[in-house]
Motif scaffolding. Structure first.
Motif, PDB file in Angstrom:
ATOM      1  N   ILE A  60       0.705  -1.140   0.083  1.00  0.00           N
ATOM      2  CA  ILE A  60      -0.133   0.074   0.072  1.00  0.00           C
ATOM      3  C   ILE A  60       1.130   1.346   0.043  1.00  0.00           C
ATOM      4  CG2 ILE A  60      -1.669   1.352   1.154  1.00  0.00           C
ATOM      5  CD1 ILE A  60      -2.808  -1.386   2.219  1.00  0.00           C
ATOM      6  N   GLU A  61       1.138   1.972  -1.059  1.00  0.00           N
ATOM      7  CA  GLU A  61       1.635   3.279  -1.309  1.00  0.00           C
ATOM      8  C   GLU A  61       1.345   4.430  -0.338  1.00  0.00           C
ATOM      9  OE1 GLU A  61       3.805   3.422  -5.358  1.00  0.00           O
ATOM     10  OE2 GLU A  61       1.939   2.892  -5.713  1.00  0.00           O
ATOM     11  N   VAL A  62       2.101   5.147   0.198  1.00  0.00           N
ATOM     12  CA  VAL A  62       1.847   6.447   0.878  1.00  0.00           C
ATOM     13  C   VAL A  62       1.926   7.516  -0.096  1.00  0.00           C
ATOM     14  CG1 VAL A  62       2.060   7.705   2.826  1.00  0.00           C
ATOM     15  CG2 VAL A  62       2.307   5.377   2.927  1.00  0.00           C
ATOM     16  N   HIS A  63       0.820   7.860  -0.768  1.00  0.00           N
ATOM     17  CA  HIS A  63       0.796   9.029  -1.825  1.00  0.00           C
ATOM     18  C   HIS A  63      -0.244   9.897  -1.129  1.00  0.00           C
ATOM     19  CE1 HIS A  63       2.514   7.856  -5.897  1.00  0.00           C
ATOM     20  NE2 HIS A  63       2.618   6.605  -5.197  1.00  0.00           N
ATOM     21  N   ALA A  64       0.497  11.303  -1.102  1.00  0.00           N
ATOM     22  CA  ALA A  64      -0.216  12.272  -0.199  1.00  0.00           C
ATOM     23  C   ALA A  64      -0.341  13.587  -1.030  1.00  0.00           C
ATOM     24  CB  ALA A  64       0.181  12.396   1.119  1.00  0.00           C
ATOM     25  N   TRP A  65      -1.470  14.359  -0.771  1.00  0.00           N
ATOM     26  CA  TRP A  65      -1.353  15.760  -1.399  1.00  0.00           C
ATOM     27  C   TRP A  65       0.021  16.706  -0.616  1.00  0.00           C
ATOM     28  CZ3 TRP A  65      -6.168  19.015  -2.498  1.00  0.00           C
ATOM     29  CH2 TRP A  65      -6.789  18.444  -3.494  1.00  0.00           C
ATOM     30  N   LEU A  66      -0.108  17.671  -1.164  1.00  0.00           N
ATOM     31  CA  LEU A  66       1.046  18.564  -0.548  1.00  0.00           C
ATOM     32  C   LEU A  66       0.530  19.688   0.388  1.00  0.00           C
ATOM     33  CD1 LEU A  66       2.962  19.087  -4.398  1.00  0.00           C
ATOM     34  CD2 LEU A  66       3.559  17.222  -2.458  1.00  0.00           C
ATOM     35  N   SER A  67      -0.801  19.583   0.753  1.00  0.00           N
ATOM     36  CA  SER A  67      -1.288  20.240   1.622  1.00  0.00           C
ATOM     37  C   SER A  67      -1.905  19.698   2.772  1.00  0.00           C
ATOM     38  CB  SER A  67      -2.257  21.371   1.030  1.00  0.00           C
ATOM     39  OG  SER A  67      -3.424  20.607   0.232  1.00  0.00           O
ATOM     40  N   THR A  68      -2.220  20.343   3.904  1.00  0.00           N
ATOM     41  CA  THR A  68      -3.055  19.469   5.008  1.00  0.00           C
ATOM     42  C   THR A  68      -4.399  19.913   4.680  1.00  0.00           C
ATOM     43  OG1 THR A  68      -2.981  21.486   6.494  1.00  0.00           O
ATOM     44  CG2 THR A  68      -0.956  19.991   6.562  1.00  0.00           C
ATOM     45  N   ARG A  69      -5.458  18.847   5.293  1.00  0.00           N
ATOM     46  CA  ARG A  69      -6.771  19.331   5.225  1.00  0.00           C
ATOM     47  C   ARG A  69      -7.259  20.435   5.792  1.00  0.00           C
ATOM     48  NH1 ARG A  69      -9.582  14.868   9.361  1.00  0.00           N
ATOM     49  NH2 ARG A  69      -8.478  15.770  11.352  1.00  0.00           N
ATOM     50  N   ASP A  70      -6.566  20.989   6.943  1.00  0.00           N
ATOM     51  CA  ASP A  70      -7.040  22.297   7.419  1.00  0.00           C
ATOM     52  C   ASP A  70      -6.826  23.536   6.522  1.00  0.00           C
ATOM     53  OD1 ASP A  70      -7.736  20.931   9.713  1.00  0.00           O
ATOM     54  OD2 ASP A  70      -5.824  21.001  10.475  1.00  0.00           O
ATOM     55  N   ASN A  71      -5.969  23.267   5.611  1.00  0.00           N
ATOM     56  CA  ASN A  71      -5.521  24.595   4.509  1.00  0.00           C
ATOM     57  C   ASN A  71      -5.314  23.838   3.072  1.00  0.00           C
ATOM     58  OD1 ASN A  71      -5.095  27.054   3.829  1.00  0.00           O
ATOM     59  ND2 ASN A  71      -3.126  27.289   4.926  1.00  0.00           N
ATOM     60  N   ILE A  72      -6.315  23.279   2.737  1.00  0.00           N
ATOM     61  CA  ILE A  72      -5.983  22.234   1.684  1.00  0.00           C
ATOM     62  C   ILE A  72      -5.968  23.031   0.277  1.00  0.00           C
ATOM     63  CG2 ILE A  72      -8.380  22.062   0.575  1.00  0.00           C
ATOM     64  CD1 ILE A  72      -8.073  18.913   0.577  1.00  0.00           C
ATOM     65  N   GLU A  73      -6.296  24.304   0.230  1.00  0.00           N
ATOM     66  CA  GLU A  73      -5.883  24.928  -0.968  1.00  0.00           C
ATOM     67  C   GLU A  73      -4.552  25.604  -1.130  1.00  0.00           C
ATOM     68  OE1 GLU A  73      -7.720  24.827  -3.351  1.00  0.00           O
ATOM     69  OE2 GLU A  73      -9.566  23.930  -2.621  1.00  0.00           O
ATOM     70  N   TYR A  74      -3.589  25.655  -0.093  1.00  0.00           N
ATOM     71  CA  TYR A  74      -2.486  26.056   0.019  1.00  0.00           C
ATOM     72  C   TYR A  74      -1.321  25.289   0.508  1.00  0.00           C
ATOM     73  CZ  TYR A  74      -5.170  30.501  -0.410  1.00  0.00           C
ATOM     74  OH  TYR A  74      -6.002  31.341  -0.897  1.00  0.00           O
ATOM     75  N   PRO A  75      -0.620  24.815  -0.251  1.00  0.00           N
ATOM     76  CA  PRO A  75       0.259  23.550  -0.233  1.00  0.00           C
ATOM     77  C   PRO A  75       1.326  23.912   0.977  1.00  0.00           C
ATOM     78  CG  PRO A  75       0.680  24.430  -2.178  1.00  0.00           C
ATOM     79  CD  PRO A  75      -0.524  24.927  -1.869  1.00  0.00           C
TER      80      PRO A  75
END
Length: 210
Positions: free
Chosen positions: A11-26
């Motif tokens: 199971i690969e760990v692929h993640a966004w470059l931002s957090t869920r609390d500020n998702i539009e701003y990496p």
């Protein structure tokens, strides 16, 4: 020593470059160094050093890691104050600088067959909704490779083999080096210097290869 793994279902760990609390701003900008046919990992390491130098001109520090496949990822911690579009524009500018400095071995060409013999400077991974393999993620490839942080001394040695970082070796390495990415989200670097150039009359023309 355990036998060398030949394959893995992981199971690969692929993640966004931002957090869920500020998702539009990496929190992280990335430069994905993707080798085309005819390149070596040594070529990638040399290009990584050029990217590091270009970033340093703007006071930016990058963290290097193997992709867990054939490439190398540079993670640049940033203050979560810039939308994805601006982060991508800033990384495109860095890619342009490196390509103009080393056109023989780098490319911004998106068409895979046209990249032969060059390292693709993939700044487009900074798009909204894109994900990256994160540090210590296993990859479902022969050898059970692990996306592993590197020191810049290792990169400068030009003597790194990504197959050496796998499920059998990663834990011993962590005992020796600790987590080389532990300060990644502590630093909140700013992209203002690059974005100011892009907003002015002397910025590079984006979207073209020099």
């Amino acid at each position: 020593m355990p036998p060398s793994p030949t394959s893995v279902a992981s199971i690969e760990v692929h993640a966004w470059l931002s957090t869920r609390d500020n998702i539009e701003y990496p929190n992280i900008a990335v430069m994905d160094l993707d080798p085309a046919q005819g390149t070596t990992f040594r070529d990638i390491l040399q290009v990584a050093l050029l990217v590091r130098q270009a970033l340093a001109e703007f006071g930016l520090q990058a963290f290097a890691k193997t992709s867990g496949a054939r490439g190398l990822h540079l993670f640049i911690p940033i203050q979560p104050a810039y939308p994805f579009r601006d982060v991508a524009r800033a990384m495109e500018y860095i890619a342009q600088l490196v390509n103009r400095a080393y056109p023989a071995r780098t490319t911004l060409e998106r068409t895979v067959p046209k990249r032969k013999g060059k390292v693709y400077l993939d700044y487009l991974q900074n798009g909204r909704g894109k994900t990256m393999a994160f540090p210590y993620s296993l990859r479902p490839l022969p050898g059970a490779l692990v996306s592993t942080p590197l020191t810049w001394d290792e990169v400068q040695s030009l003597n790194v083999n990504p197959v050496d970082f796998n499920i059998n070796t990663i834990f011993e390495r962590l005992k020796e080096t600790g987590d080389l990415f532990r300060d990644l989200l502590v630093q909140e670097q700013r992209l203002d210097g690059i974005l100011e150039i892009l907003a002015g009359p002397h910025g590079l023309t984006l979207g073209t290869e020099g």
